[in-house]
Design a protein around this motif. Sequence first.
Motif, PDB file in Angstrom:
ATOM      1  N   MET A   1     -15.236  -8.374  19.007  1.00 20.60           N
ATOM      2  CA  MET A   1     -14.732  -7.762  17.484  1.00 20.60           C
ATOM      3  C   MET A   1     -14.408  -6.018  18.122  1.00 20.60           C
ATOM      4  SD  MET A   1     -13.545  -7.899  15.041  1.00 20.60           S
ATOM      5  CE  MET A   1     -14.509  -7.013  13.329  1.00 20.60           C
ATOM      6  N   SER A   2     -16.028  -6.183  18.425  1.00 21.73           N
ATOM      7  CA  SER A   2     -15.906  -4.668  19.310  1.00 21.73           C
ATOM      8  C   SER A   2     -14.608  -3.220  19.464  1.00 21.73           C
ATOM      9  CB  SER A   2     -16.922  -4.250  19.656  1.00 21.73           C
ATOM     10  OG  SER A   2     -17.535  -4.658  21.269  1.00 21.73           O
ATOM     11  N   SER A   3     -14.173  -4.515  20.644  1.00 20.39           N
ATOM     12  CA  SER A   3     -12.630  -3.496  21.332  1.00 20.39           C
ATOM     13  C   SER A   3     -11.552  -3.752  20.366  1.00 20.39           C
ATOM     14  CB  SER A   3     -12.224  -4.783  22.906  1.00 20.39           C
ATOM     15  OG  SER A   3     -12.478  -6.197  21.845  1.00 20.39           O
ATOM     16  N   LEU A   4     -11.984  -4.284  19.480  1.00 25.09           N
ATOM     17  CA  LEU A   4     -10.555  -4.566  18.199  1.00 25.09           C
ATOM     18  C   LEU A   4     -10.647  -3.746  17.049  1.00 25.09           C
ATOM     19  CD1 LEU A   4      -8.133  -5.300  16.845  1.00 25.09           C
ATOM     20  CD2 LEU A   4     -10.546  -7.073  15.451  1.00 25.09           C
ATOM     21  N   VAL A   5     -12.013  -2.876  17.277  1.00 27.70           N
ATOM     22  CA  VAL A   5     -12.763  -1.903  16.736  1.00 27.70           C
ATOM     23  C   VAL A   5     -12.182  -0.548  17.079  1.00 27.70           C
ATOM     24  CG1 VAL A   5     -14.630  -0.389  15.230  1.00 27.70           C
ATOM     25  CG2 VAL A   5     -14.078  -3.167  14.871  1.00 27.70           C
ATOM     26  N   ALA A   6     -12.502  -0.773  18.351  1.00 26.60           N
ATOM     27  CA  ALA A   6     -12.211   0.522  19.433  1.00 26.60           C
ATOM     28  C   ALA A   6     -10.648   1.099  18.956  1.00 26.60           C
ATOM     29  CB  ALA A   6     -12.721   0.864  20.651  1.00 26.60           C
ATOM     30  N   ARG A   7      -9.304  -0.056  18.627  1.00 29.92           N
ATOM     31  CA  ARG A   7      -8.608   0.180  19.107  1.00 29.92           C
ATOM     32  C   ARG A   7      -8.305   0.646  17.711  1.00 29.92           C
ATOM     33  NH1 ARG A   7      -8.794  -4.553  23.029  1.00 29.92           N
ATOM     34  NH2 ARG A   7      -7.698  -5.811  21.240  1.00 29.92           N
ATOM     35  N   LEU A   8      -8.550  -0.235  16.443  1.00 30.12           N
ATOM     36  CA  LEU A   8      -8.073   0.163  15.202  1.00 30.12           C
ATOM     37  C   LEU A   8      -8.174   1.937  15.310  1.00 30.12           C
ATOM     38  CD1 LEU A   8     -10.240  -1.538  13.008  1.00 30.12           C
ATOM     39  CD2 LEU A   8      -7.879  -2.046  13.425  1.00 30.12           C
ATOM     40  N   PRO A   9      -6.424   2.592  14.786  1.00 27.97           N
ATOM     41  CA  PRO A   9      -6.658   3.590  14.570  1.00 27.97           C
ATOM     42  C   PRO A   9      -7.017   4.297  13.077  1.00 27.97           C
ATOM     43  CG  PRO A   9      -4.622   3.019  13.778  1.00 27.97           C
ATOM     44  CD  PRO A   9      -5.831   1.614  14.696  1.00 27.97           C
ATOM     45  N   LEU A  10      -7.920   5.178  13.268  1.00 28.84           N
ATOM     46  CA  LEU A  10      -8.574   6.264  12.098  1.00 28.84           C
ATOM     47  C   LEU A  10      -7.189   6.449  10.502  1.00 28.84           C
ATOM     48  CD1 LEU A  10     -11.395   6.554  11.241  1.00 28.84           C
ATOM     49  CD2 LEU A  10     -11.713   8.579  11.823  1.00 28.84           C
ATOM     50  N   VAL A  11      -6.885   5.681  10.081  1.00 27.17           N
ATOM     51  CA  VAL A  11      -5.904   6.544   9.691  1.00 27.17           C
ATOM     52  C   VAL A  11      -6.305   7.367   8.268  1.00 27.17           C
ATOM     53  CG1 VAL A  11      -3.568   6.202   7.519  1.00 27.17           C
ATOM     54  CG2 VAL A  11      -4.236   5.004   9.759  1.00 27.17           C
ATOM     55  N   PRO A  12      -5.866   8.579   8.173  1.00 25.81           N
ATOM     56  CA  PRO A  12      -6.543   9.795   7.255  1.00 25.81           C
ATOM     57  C   PRO A  12      -5.490   9.382   5.704  1.00 25.81           C
ATOM     58  CG  PRO A  12      -5.067  10.756   8.459  1.00 25.81           C
ATOM     59  CD  PRO A  12      -5.433   9.127   9.311  1.00 25.81           C
ATOM     60  N   ALA A  13      -6.561   9.675   4.799  1.00 24.88           N
ATOM     61  CA  ALA A  13      -6.053   9.395   3.358  1.00 24.88           C
ATOM     62  C   ALA A  13      -4.572  10.531   3.272  1.00 24.88           C
ATOM     63  CB  ALA A  13      -7.340  10.227   2.277  1.00 24.88           C
ATOM     64  N   SER A  14      -4.586  10.731   3.770  1.00 25.12           N
ATOM     65  CA  SER A  14      -3.476  12.244   3.468  1.00 25.12           C
ATOM     66  C   SER A  14      -1.606  11.149   3.955  1.00 25.12           C
ATOM     67  CB  SER A  14      -3.389  13.787   4.393  1.00 25.12           C
ATOM     68  OG  SER A  14      -3.276  13.335   6.220  1.00 25.12           O
ATOM     69  N   PHE A  15      -2.119  10.672   4.968  1.00 23.08           N
ATOM     70  CA  PHE A  15      -1.047   9.436   5.589  1.00 23.08           C
ATOM     71  C   PHE A  15      -0.037   8.597   3.594  1.00 23.08           C
ATOM     72  CE2 PHE A  15      -0.253   8.630  10.352  1.00 23.08           C
ATOM     73  CZ  PHE A  15      -1.005  10.076   9.884  1.00 23.08           C
ATOM     74  N   PHE A  16      -0.894   8.900   2.644  1.00 24.45           N
ATOM     75  CA  PHE A  16      -0.384   8.388   1.409  1.00 24.45           C
ATOM     76  C   PHE A  16       0.637   9.445   0.847  1.00 24.45           C
ATOM     77  CE2 PHE A  16      -4.399   5.391   0.856  1.00 24.45           C
ATOM     78  CZ  PHE A  16      -3.749   3.985   1.246  1.00 24.45           C
ATOM     79  N   GLY A  17       0.728  10.636   1.374  1.00 20.19           N
ATOM     80  CA  GLY A  17       1.723  11.207   1.046  1.00 20.19           C
ATOM     81  C   GLY A  17       2.963  11.699   2.113  1.00 20.19           C
ATOM     82  N   ILE A  18       2.733  10.498   3.072  1.00 17.88           N
ATOM     83  CA  ILE A  18       4.416  10.291   3.734  1.00 17.88           C
ATOM     84  C   ILE A  18       4.970   9.378   2.604  1.00 17.88           C
ATOM     85  CG2 ILE A  18       5.443   8.698   5.679  1.00 17.88           C
ATOM     86  CD1 ILE A  18       2.361   9.656   6.901  1.00 17.88           C
ATOM     87  N   VAL A  19       4.047   8.205   1.651  1.00 21.46           N
ATOM     88  CA  VAL A  19       4.967   7.374   1.005  1.00 21.46           C
ATOM     89  C   VAL A  19       5.298   8.034  -0.155  1.00 21.46           C
ATOM     90  CG1 VAL A  19       4.181   5.333  -0.222  1.00 21.46           C
ATOM     91  CG2 VAL A  19       3.201   6.071   1.875  1.00 21.46           C
ATOM     92  N   LEU A  20       4.892   9.321  -1.046  1.00 28.06           N
ATOM     93  CA  LEU A  20       5.187   9.918  -1.631  1.00 28.06           C
ATOM     94  C   LEU A  20       7.000  10.626  -0.945  1.00 28.06           C
ATOM     95  CD1 LEU A  20       2.639   9.322  -2.711  1.00 28.06           C
ATOM     96  CD2 LEU A  20       2.827  11.836  -3.593  1.00 28.06           C
ATOM     97  N   GLY A  21       6.676  11.116  -0.412  1.00 31.36           N
ATOM     98  CA  GLY A  21       8.224  11.420   0.401  1.00 31.36           C
ATOM     99  C   GLY A  21       9.106  10.854   0.593  1.00 31.36           C
TER     100      GLY A  21
END
Length: 330
Positions: A1-21
């Motif tokens: 589980m810890s290795s899976l967590v380590a590979r997860l990207p830390l997506v910033p909330a600003s990425f929702f701006g891509i959806v708007l565009g």
Amino acid sequence: MSSLVARLPLVPASFFGIVLGVIGLGSTWRVAHQLWTLPSAIGEGLMALGILIWAAVLLFFVLKWIVSAEAARAEALHPVQCCYVGLAGVSTMLVGVAVQPYHHIAALCIYFVGLVFTLGFALWRTGHLWRGGCDPAASTPVLYLPTVAGSFVTAIGAGALGFPDWGKLAFGSGLFSWLAVESVLLHRLYTLEPLAPGIRPALGIQLAPATVGALAYLSVSEGPPDMVVYALIGYGLLQLLLLVRLLPWILEQPVSAGYWGFTFGLTALAGSLLRMVLRGDTGPAATMAPIVFGAVNLIMAALMLRTLWVLVAGKILPPVVAASAPKTAT
């Protein structure tokens, strides 16, 4: 589980701006199909792409709260990054608009969930600001996102889903919030130190209130374009020219996901002009519509390719375990 967590990207909330565009561009192509009979598949494909991006960003955003709650809370309390959290609701409302032609009830449900989150976050964040103690240097165009963007997109969705009178209330909320926030922002930009290079791309959001406001106004009104929408477009064009004049200064920060802040305002400008022509305008809007539409598509294509390259190169998303928490607001 810890290795899976380590590979997860830390997506910033600003990425929702891509959806708007992306959804904003898809909406513009829907109007272009009505106006010029351009292929409908392009607009619908963009809408589908926007929904897929929304689902992916939402999934990783929720996972961040589960596996790295400290970093998620720090983002929500950050004096600048916090406002992007409101885009989770705004983008969800736009997904409802995208789904509307296919399933009205599903669209209503998605829109309502986004509306509740948007309103709740706007009240929470604005209530925090009203208590004072905020650093004036942290005042940037992201302050528009909770109340101005949230209200105008609420109006756009209400109009698309058959509730234009409710949308008029939301338009008024967005309009007067915009005027209040802009006075604070201009005072900061005029009197304090220049924005740091890393935050300068956020200036692209400055284009959005006028152009998204124009789109909201058209969504809740009928008949030929009037003085109000022309005034909004005119102010939007002034903001666009100012941003072009400042572009060399803004581009001191390498092109990255932060530049998606330009996209919702740009697609809203193109979409508003096309809607004005569709409703009978034969003046300046008819002249500008094809030019702006073509230019916005070129800009969006270039930004999409650049973002894809940066994502593939792994230069945007650090792993959860490598992320440092941002400085929290006082």
